[in-house]
Design a protein around this motif. Structure first.
Motif, PDB file in Angstrom:
ATOM      1  N   TRP A  53      36.359 -13.499  23.490  1.00  0.00           N
ATOM      2  CA  TRP A  53      36.306 -13.935  24.893  1.00  0.00           C
ATOM      3  C   TRP A  53      37.436 -13.233  25.641  1.00  0.00           C
ATOM      4  O   TRP A  53      38.599 -13.313  25.253  1.00  0.00           O
ATOM      5  CB  TRP A  53      36.467 -15.444  25.011  1.00  0.00           C
ATOM      6  N   TYR A  54      37.065 -12.506  26.676  1.00  0.00           N
ATOM      7  CA  TYR A  54      38.016 -11.712  27.445  1.00  0.00           C
ATOM      8  C   TYR A  54      38.234 -12.319  28.827  1.00  0.00           C
ATOM      9  O   TYR A  54      37.279 -12.790  29.465  1.00  0.00           O
ATOM     10  CB  TYR A  54      37.490 -10.283  27.631  1.00  0.00           C
ATOM     11  N   ALA A  55      39.453 -12.295  29.288  1.00  0.00           N
ATOM     12  CA  ALA A  55      39.789 -12.672  30.665  1.00  0.00           C
ATOM     13  C   ALA A  55      40.641 -11.553  31.252  1.00  0.00           C
ATOM     14  O   ALA A  55      41.655 -11.152  30.653  1.00  0.00           O
ATOM     15  CB  ALA A  55      40.552 -13.993  30.702  1.00  0.00           C
ATOM     16  N   ASP A  56      40.209 -11.021  32.383  1.00  0.00           N
ATOM     17  CA  ASP A  56      40.910  -9.909  33.041  1.00  0.00           C
ATOM     18  C   ASP A  56      41.110  -8.732  32.098  1.00  0.00           C
ATOM     19  O   ASP A  56      42.166  -8.088  32.083  1.00  0.00           O
ATOM     20  CB  ASP A  56      42.250 -10.377  33.611  1.00  0.00           C
ATOM     21  N   GLY A  57      40.092  -8.473  31.290  1.00  0.00           N
ATOM     22  CA  GLY A  57      40.121  -7.310  30.417  1.00  0.00           C
ATOM     23  C   GLY A  57      40.907  -7.470  29.134  1.00  0.00           C
ATOM     24  O   GLY A  57      40.985  -6.528  28.333  1.00  0.00           O
ATOM     25  N   ARG A  58      41.485  -8.643  28.897  1.00  0.00           N
ATOM     26  CA  ARG A  58      42.298  -8.852  27.696  1.00  0.00           C
ATOM     27  C   ARG A  58      41.635  -9.871  26.773  1.00  0.00           C
ATOM     28  O   ARG A  58      41.133 -10.900  27.223  1.00  0.00           O
ATOM     29  CB  ARG A  58      43.698  -9.347  28.075  1.00  0.00           C
ATOM     30  N   LEU A  59      41.638  -9.578  25.473  1.00  0.00           N
ATOM     31  CA  LEU A  59      41.079 -10.491  24.486  1.00  0.00           C
ATOM     32  C   LEU A  59      41.973 -11.720  24.364  1.00  0.00           C
ATOM     33  O   LEU A  59      43.149 -11.610  24.008  1.00  0.00           O
ATOM     34  CB  LEU A  59      40.957  -9.795  23.128  1.00  0.00           C
ATOM     35  N   ARG A  60      41.412 -12.886  24.676  1.00  0.00           N
ATOM     36  CA  ARG A  60      42.212 -14.115  24.703  1.00  0.00           C
ATOM     37  C   ARG A  60      41.856 -15.081  23.566  1.00  0.00           C
ATOM     38  O   ARG A  60      42.719 -15.800  23.076  1.00  0.00           O
ATOM     39  CB  ARG A  60      41.994 -14.856  26.028  1.00  0.00           C
ATOM     40  N   SER A  61      40.562 -15.141  23.199  1.00  0.00           N
ATOM     41  CA  SER A  61      40.085 -16.123  22.225  1.00  0.00           C
ATOM     42  C   SER A  61      39.019 -15.499  21.340  1.00  0.00           C
ATOM     43  O   SER A  61      38.384 -14.508  21.708  1.00  0.00           O
ATOM     44  CB  SER A  61      39.507 -17.353  22.938  1.00  0.00           C
ATOM     45  N   LEU A  62      38.826 -16.127  20.176  1.00  0.00           N
ATOM     46  CA  LEU A  62      37.833 -15.670  19.211  1.00  0.00           C
ATOM     47  C   LEU A  62      36.969 -16.844  18.766  1.00  0.00           C
ATOM     48  O   LEU A  62      37.356 -18.005  18.903  1.00  0.00           O
ATOM     49  CB  LEU A  62      38.517 -15.075  17.978  1.00  0.00           C
ATOM     50  N   CYS A  63      35.830 -16.499  18.198  1.00  0.00           N
ATOM     51  CA  CYS A  63      34.999 -17.497  17.526  1.00  0.00           C
ATOM     52  C   CYS A  63      34.325 -16.816  16.347  1.00  0.00           C
ATOM     53  O   CYS A  63      33.597 -15.833  16.526  1.00  0.00           O
ATOM     54  CB  CYS A  63      33.966 -18.080  18.485  1.00  0.00           C
ATOM     55  N   TYR A  64      34.601 -17.315  15.155  1.00  0.00           N
ATOM     56  CA  TYR A  64      33.953 -16.790  13.959  1.00  0.00           C
ATOM     57  C   TYR A  64      32.595 -17.457  13.816  1.00  0.00           C
ATOM     58  O   TYR A  64      32.494 -18.695  13.790  1.00  0.00           O
ATOM     59  CB  TYR A  64      34.813 -17.048  12.722  1.00  0.00           C
ATOM     60  N   ALA A  65      31.540 -16.665  13.735  1.00  0.00           N
ATOM     61  CA  ALA A  65      30.185 -17.191  13.651  1.00  0.00           C
ATOM     62  C   ALA A  65      29.543 -16.722  12.358  1.00  0.00           C
ATOM     63  O   ALA A  65      28.893 -15.669  12.304  1.00  0.00           O
ATOM     64  CB  ALA A  65      29.361 -16.745  14.853  1.00  0.00           C
ATOM     65  N   GLY A  66      29.779 -17.474  11.291  1.00  0.00           N
ATOM     66  CA  GLY A  66      29.206 -17.178   9.992  1.00  0.00           C
ATOM     67  C   GLY A  66      28.624 -18.452   9.411  1.00  0.00           C
ATOM     68  O   GLY A  66      27.918 -19.188  10.106  1.00  0.00           O
ATOM     69  N   ALA A  67      28.910 -18.731   8.142  1.00  0.00           N
ATOM     70  CA  ALA A  67      28.468 -19.990   7.553  1.00  0.00           C
ATOM     71  C   ALA A  67      29.096 -21.164   8.290  1.00  0.00           C
ATOM     72  O   ALA A  67      28.527 -22.259   8.348  1.00  0.00           O
ATOM     73  CB  ALA A  67      28.832 -20.033   6.076  1.00  0.00           C
ATOM     74  N   ASN A  68      30.284 -20.940   8.849  1.00  0.00           N
ATOM     75  CA  ASN A  68      30.941 -21.913   9.720  1.00  0.00           C
ATOM     76  C   ASN A  68      31.052 -21.315  11.107  1.00  0.00           C
ATOM     77  O   ASN A  68      31.150 -20.099  11.267  1.00  0.00           O
ATOM     78  CB  ASN A  68      32.353 -22.254   9.213  1.00  0.00           C
ATOM     79  N   LEU A  69      31.047 -22.161  12.109  1.00  0.00           N
ATOM     80  CA  LEU A  69      31.339 -21.737  13.475  1.00  0.00           C
ATOM     81  C   LEU A  69      32.745 -22.235  13.779  1.00  0.00           C
ATOM     82  O   LEU A  69      32.994 -23.445  13.777  1.00  0.00           O
ATOM     83  CB  LEU A  69      30.327 -22.342  14.449  1.00  0.00           C
ATOM     84  N   VAL A  70      33.682 -21.301  14.016  1.00  0.00           N
ATOM     85  CA  VAL A  70      35.101 -21.648  14.088  1.00  0.00           C
ATOM     86  C   VAL A  70      35.714 -21.125  15.383  1.00  0.00           C
ATOM     87  O   VAL A  70      35.923 -19.910  15.532  1.00  0.00           O
ATOM     88  CB  VAL A  70      35.879 -21.055  12.886  1.00  0.00           C
ATOM     89  N   PRO A  71      36.034 -21.999  16.345  1.00  0.00           N
ATOM     90  CA  PRO A  71      36.728 -21.548  17.552  1.00  0.00           C
ATOM     91  C   PRO A  71      38.197 -21.263  17.244  1.00  0.00           C
ATOM     92  O   PRO A  71      38.839 -22.005  16.496  1.00  0.00           O
ATOM     93  CB  PRO A  71      36.582 -22.733  18.502  1.00  0.00           C
ATOM     94  N   ILE A  72      38.732 -20.186  17.825  1.00  0.00           N
ATOM     95  CA  ILE A  72      40.078 -19.725  17.496  1.00  0.00           C
ATOM     96  C   ILE A  72      40.869 -19.493  18.782  1.00  0.00           C
ATOM     97  O   ILE A  72      40.463 -18.689  19.627  1.00  0.00           O
ATOM     98  CB  ILE A  72      40.014 -18.417  16.686  1.00  0.00           C
ATOM     99  N   CYS A  73      41.979 -20.213  18.911  1.00  0.00           N
ATOM    100  CA  CYS A  73      42.837 -20.082  20.103  1.00  0.00           C
ATOM    101  C   CYS A  73      41.984 -20.181  21.373  1.00  0.00           C
ATOM    102  O   CYS A  73      42.146 -19.387  22.305  1.00  0.00           O
ATOM    103  CB  CYS A  73      43.601 -18.760  20.077  1.00  0.00           C
ATOM    104  N   ALA A  74      41.085 -21.141  21.388  1.00  0.00           N
ATOM    105  CA  ALA A  74      40.081 -21.222  22.450  1.00  0.00           C
ATOM    106  C   ALA A  74      40.343 -22.400  23.381  1.00  0.00           C
ATOM    107  O   ALA A  74      40.301 -23.553  22.956  1.00  0.00           O
ATOM    108  CB  ALA A  74      38.687 -21.338  21.836  1.00  0.00           C
TER     109      ALA A  74
END
Length: 283
Positions: A53-74
């Motif tokens: 997830w990008y805001a103003d062109g910078r990567l701010r947050s992640l989400c791992y979408a595999g066997a688990n769905l894991v929000p990261i620094c979100a």
């Protein structure tokens, strides 16, 4: 002021930016960071996609979408974007797992489309330690499981998983993926157990399921039912923590169900303190 935001699947060239985000919360993110260190961001090797997830062109947050769905620094905006992407893709995961606040919002947004869940564990204390108390003696019989002992450790792993998650890991593919994961942990020297000298059966077991240079995470703690109530979880965990601090990372973490008062007490006895909470939604 309007903020330009966007969400996309990360590519291998995004690795350094992704690691920067993961590094903001090394304990919370140990599971995903460990996988990224080994596999990078290639979905096939990683076992899932990494959404950014990008805001103003910078990567701010992640989400791992595999066997688990894991929000990261979100934060809330990132969680909403991840929920919309997950809704469009359809449920492919067996659980949502992560820090309690973003995981709860993610489930709130997805429940109308994915619900109902099989089980919701809304408060799982996150515990950490960086030392062993002086008044706890590690169990000298707890040791690393060898590669030739897979047949010894597997029944205990299956029993633990079934008891903890409520379904057998052998369902579906006959346990091939689960057995591969156990073999991976054994092969990397991160599977530990105490065996009964008379029967050769597992009395206590635990694994270091995730490992990064900053933090590691213990999982799969289990005492055979006939041996419970003898304090083996305290001395056994002390042994695993000693191995972890000596050989793996300077901080050891785990998360535990809030209703498991016996386990929480044992972990506190070994020096763990609660620093936050996770949430798990099981399908």
């Amino acid at each position: 002021m309007l903020t330009q935001t966007t969400t996309r699947v990360l590519e291998p060239t995004d690795l350094s930016a992704a690691l920067e985000v993961l590094g903001r919360e090394p304990v919370n993110n140990a599971f995903v960071t460990s996988r990224v260190h080994v596999a990078g961001l290639d979905p096939w090797r990683l076992g899932g996609e990494m959404w950014g997830w990008y805001a103003d062109g910078r990567l701010r947050s992640l989400c791992y979408a595999g066997a688990n769905l894991v929000p990261i620094c979100a934060g809330p905006d990132a969680v909403r974007a991840f929920a919309e992407r997950a809704r469009r893709a359809g449920r492919r995961c067996s659980s949502i797992v992560g820090p309690a606040e973003p995981a709860a919002l993610l489930w709130q947004l997805l429940e109308p489309h994915w619900g109902p869940a099989r089980e919701i564990r809304s408060h799982q204390p996150l515990m950490v330690t960086d030392r062993l108390p002086d008044d706890v003696t590690p169990d000298p019989l707890v040791r690393r499981i060898r590669k030739d002992e897979m047949e010894v450790i597997m029944p205990a792993c299956v029993a633990m998983f079934t008891e903890e998650v409520g379904v057998s890991p052998l369902a579906g593919d006959g346990g091939l993926l689960y057995q591969a994961r156990v073999a991976e942990l054994v092969g990397s020297g991160r599977s530990f157990a105490r065996l009964d000298p008379a029967t050769g059966k597992v009395v206590f077991k635990a694994e270091i399921g995730a490992a990064t240079p900053e933090a590691c995470q213990i999982q799969g703690v289990w005492v055979a039912p006939e041996y419970r109530g003898q304090g083996l979880s305290v001395s056994g965990m002390a042994a695993v923590v000693r191995y972890a601090l000596a050989d793996v990372a300077p901080v050891v973490s785990l998360y535990v169900n809030d209703y498991n008062t016996a386990a929480r007490s044992a972990y506190r006895h070994v020096g763990f303190t609660e620093v936050g909470a996770f949430m798990s939604v099981l399908f």
